[in-house]
Design an enzyme around this catalytic site. Structure first.
Site, short mmCIF file in Angstrom:
data_model
loop_
_atom_site.label_atom_id
_atom_site.label_comp_id
_atom_site.label_asym_id
_atom_site.label_seq_id
_atom_site.Cartn_x
_atom_site.Cartn_y
_atom_site.Cartn_z
N LYS A 96 13.26 -1.04 10.14
CA LYS A 96 12.37 -2.14 9.42
C LYS A 96 12.79 -3.57 10.17
O LYS A 96 13.71 -4.02 9.87
CB LYS A 96 12.59 -2.02 7.72
CG LYS A 96 12.06 -3.39 7.23
CD LYS A 96 10.68 -2.94 6.68
CE LYS A 96 10.02 -4.16 6.02
NZ LYS A 96 8.54 -4.07 5.58
N VAL A 134 0.77 -1.24 0.05
CA VAL A 134 -0.07 -0.03 -0.06
C VAL A 134 0.83 1.24 0.16
O VAL A 134 0.36 2.42 -0.21
CB VAL A 134 -0.89 0.11 1.20
CG1 VAL A 134 -2.05 -0.98 1.16
CG2 VAL A 134 -0.19 -0.12 2.51
N GLY A 135 2.03 1.25 0.23
CA GLY A 135 2.95 2.32 0.35
C GLY A 135 3.58 2.68 1.57
O GLY A 135 4.06 3.94 1.98
N GLU A 151 8.89 0.91 10.36
CA GLU A 151 7.67 0.23 9.01
C GLU A 151 7.62 -1.14 9.82
O GLU A 151 8.50 -1.85 9.90
CB GLU A 151 8.47 0.28 7.90
CG GLU A 151 7.46 -0.34 6.99
CD GLU A 151 7.80 -0.64 5.57
OE1 GLU A 151 9.13 -0.15 5.12
OE2 GLU A 151 7.03 -1.22 4.90
N GLY A 173 3.54 -6.18 6.05
CA GLY A 173 2.33 -6.16 5.89
C GLY A 173 1.23 -5.40 6.42
O GLY A 173 1.38 -4.34 6.82
N THR A 217 6.47 1.76 2.90
CA THR A 217 8.07 2.16 2.88
C THR A 217 7.78 3.67 2.37
O THR A 217 8.80 4.41 2.73
CB THR A 217 8.66 1.27 1.91
OG1 THR A 217 8.34 -0.04 2.44
CG2 THR A 217 10.06 1.32 1.82
N ASP A 257 13.68 -2.27 1.31
CA ASP A 257 12.78 -1.58 2.20
C ASP A 257 13.64 -0.81 3.15
O ASP A 257 13.81 0.42 3.39
CB ASP A 257 11.76 -2.24 3.27
CG ASP A 257 10.55 -2.33 2.29
OD1 ASP A 257 10.40 -2.30 0.78
OD2 ASP A 257 9.47 -2.93 2.75
N THR A 268 11.05 -9.73 4.94
CA THR A 268 10.90 -11.08 4.24
C THR A 268 11.27 -10.81 2.76
O THR A 268 11.05 -9.62 2.28
CB THR A 268 9.82 -11.74 4.16
OG1 THR A 268 8.62 -11.05 3.63
CG2 THR A 268 9.50 -12.24 5.70
N TYR A 314 -0.91 9.22 -7.08
CA TYR A 314 -0.02 8.26 -8.08
C TYR A 314 1.24 9.38 -8.80
O TYR A 314 0.58 10.02 -9.24
CB TYR A 314 -0.64 7.59 -8.96
CG TYR A 314 0.09 6.65 -9.89
CD1 TYR A 314 0.78 5.36 -9.12
CD2 TYR A 314 0.44 6.97 -11.16
CE1 TYR A 314 1.71 4.66 -10.21
CE2 TYR A 314 1.32 6.51 -12.03
CZ TYR A 314 1.95 5.15 -11.54
OH TYR A 314 2.70 4.46 -12.18
N1 ATP Z 1 2.20 7.12 -4.77
C1 ATP Z 1 2.83 6.33 -5.46
N2 ATP Z 1 2.99 6.59 -6.88
C2 ATP Z 1 3.71 5.64 -7.60
N3 ATP Z 1 4.04 4.63 -7.04
C3 ATP Z 1 4.02 4.18 -5.95
C4 ATP Z 1 3.30 5.23 -4.89
N4 ATP Z 1 3.23 4.44 -3.75
C5 ATP Z 1 3.85 3.42 -3.96
N5 ATP Z 1 4.39 3.26 -5.04
C6 ATP Z 1 5.03 1.94 -5.60
O1 ATP Z 1 4.39 0.87 -5.02
C7 ATP Z 1 5.16 -0.07 -4.50
C8 ATP Z 1 4.78 -0.59 -3.18
O2 ATP Z 1 4.93 0.59 -2.40
P1 ATP Z 1 5.66 0.26 -1.03
O3 ATP Z 1 6.86 -0.84 -1.22
O4 ATP Z 1 5.81 1.55 -0.18
O5 ATP Z 1 4.76 -0.61 -0.17
P2 ATP Z 1 4.72 -1.36 1.20
O6 ATP Z 1 3.41 -1.05 1.95
O7 ATP Z 1 5.83 -0.68 1.91
O8 ATP Z 1 4.91 -2.88 0.78
P3 ATP Z 1 5.44 -4.08 1.65
O9 ATP Z 1 4.21 -4.73 2.22
O10 ATP Z 1 5.99 -5.13 0.71
O11 ATP Z 1 6.48 -3.57 2.39
C9 ATP Z 1 6.50 0.32 -4.63
O12 ATP Z 1 7.17 -0.10 -5.92
C10 ATP Z 1 6.41 1.87 -4.69
O13 ATP Z 1 7.40 2.33 -5.40
MG MG Z 2 7.53 -1.88 2.74
#
Ligand code: ATP
Ligand code: MG
Length: 236
Positions: A38, A14-15, A116, A119, A17, A55, A42, A208
């Site tokens: 972090k 979801v973003g 962070e 999941g 990181t 991350d 995994t 985005y």
């Molecule tokens: N606002 C955004 N615009 C473009 N790409 C994005 C945006 N937010 C996240 N991403 C991309 O989506 C992917 C997932 O984001 P991120 O890794 O931050 O999620 P996460 O929740 O940390 O995932 P995980 O559970 O694997 O740790 C990454 O490749 C990131 O670059």
């Molecule tokens: Mg992450």
């Protein structure tokens, strides 16, 4: 309460990181001595026979943290699976003592910590031990990262109510459009419902933007977007 935030999400991808890194960069710029963590990753790759999490590397770079990698990411597992399963397949268990020791060390070294999760809150770390339990033990307030798209009201309310049931202090929600497929009407009405039903502030809505892709993310652009889109009056 310790100083900092535990960044969780309604789901993987979801973003978290991106948000954790963006916030760390803004705190750093504001002059705060910020650290990042972090605790468990995994799906780590191998560099010189050491497991390394993308991350953790991203967070370390955005915060310009000079802490040893092992403090920032004390538990790294190879399989891209839930932590409890990835640990079992590596014939190990997640070493919570190691995580707590690293957390305490980072707390001593920094005024503010951004941690962070992995999941969402009910991701298992051991047989009956979950991310929510680790977040409670760290005693940090929570920020929830959510998607803007259909389904997010349910996922966000479930996450917030589960966190509250466990006594966690949820400070706010950041809506992040990681897919770029959500239309404005859906996004705006979802955000209004989430605010009304959680009685929490939505402290940022990150659009985005392909320049935010972590693989070739430009820090200046990320910081500009976060500077414009995060409500600094509430969380910074
Ligand atoms: N606002 C955004 N615009 C473009 N790409 C994005 C945006 N937010 C996240 N991403 C991309 O989506 C992917 C997932 O984001 P991120 O890794 O931050 O999620 P996460 O929740 O940390 O995932 P995980 O559970 O694997 O740790 C990454 O490749 C990131 O670059
Ligand atoms: Mg992450």
């Amino acid at each position: 309460m310790k100083k900092g935030y535990f960044i969780t999400g309604t789901d993987t991808g979801v973003g978290k990181t991106l948000v954790a890194g963006g916030l760390a960069a803004l705190y750093k710029k504001s002059g705060l001595n910020v650290g990042v963590m972090k605790p468990i990753a995994t799906g780590c790759g191998r560099i010189n026979n050491h497991l390394v999490s993308d991350d953790a590397v991203f967070l370390k770079s955005l915060a310009e943290a000079d802490d040893d990698y092992e403090l920032i990411n004390p538990v790294s597992l190879e399989q891209p699976l839930a932590p409890s399963v990835a640990a079992r397949l590596s014939n190990t268990r997640i070493d919570m003592d190691k995580i707590h020791a690293a957390f305490e060390m980072l707390n001593e070294r920094h005024d503010f910590l951004i941690v962070e999760g992995i999941g969402g809150l009910l991701v298992p770390l051991d047989e009956y031990y979950f991310v929510v339990d680790m977040a409670s033990e760290m005693e940090l307030p929570l920020i929830v990262v959510s998607r803007p798209s259909m389904g997010t009201i349910n996922h966000t309310l479930l996450t917030v109510s589960y966190a509250r049931e466990h006594g966690l202090d949820v400070r706010g929600i950041i809506i992040n459009d990681s897919a770029g497929t959500c239309d404005n009407m859906v996004m705006n009405t979802n955000i209004d419902e989430i605010k009304r039903l959680t009685e929490l502030p939505v402290v940022g809505v990150i659009p985005y933007d392909k320049r935010l892709d972590m693989k070739n993310c430009q820090k200046e652009i990320l910081m500009k977007i976060f500077n414009d889109k995060i409500d600094k009056g509430i969380i910074i």
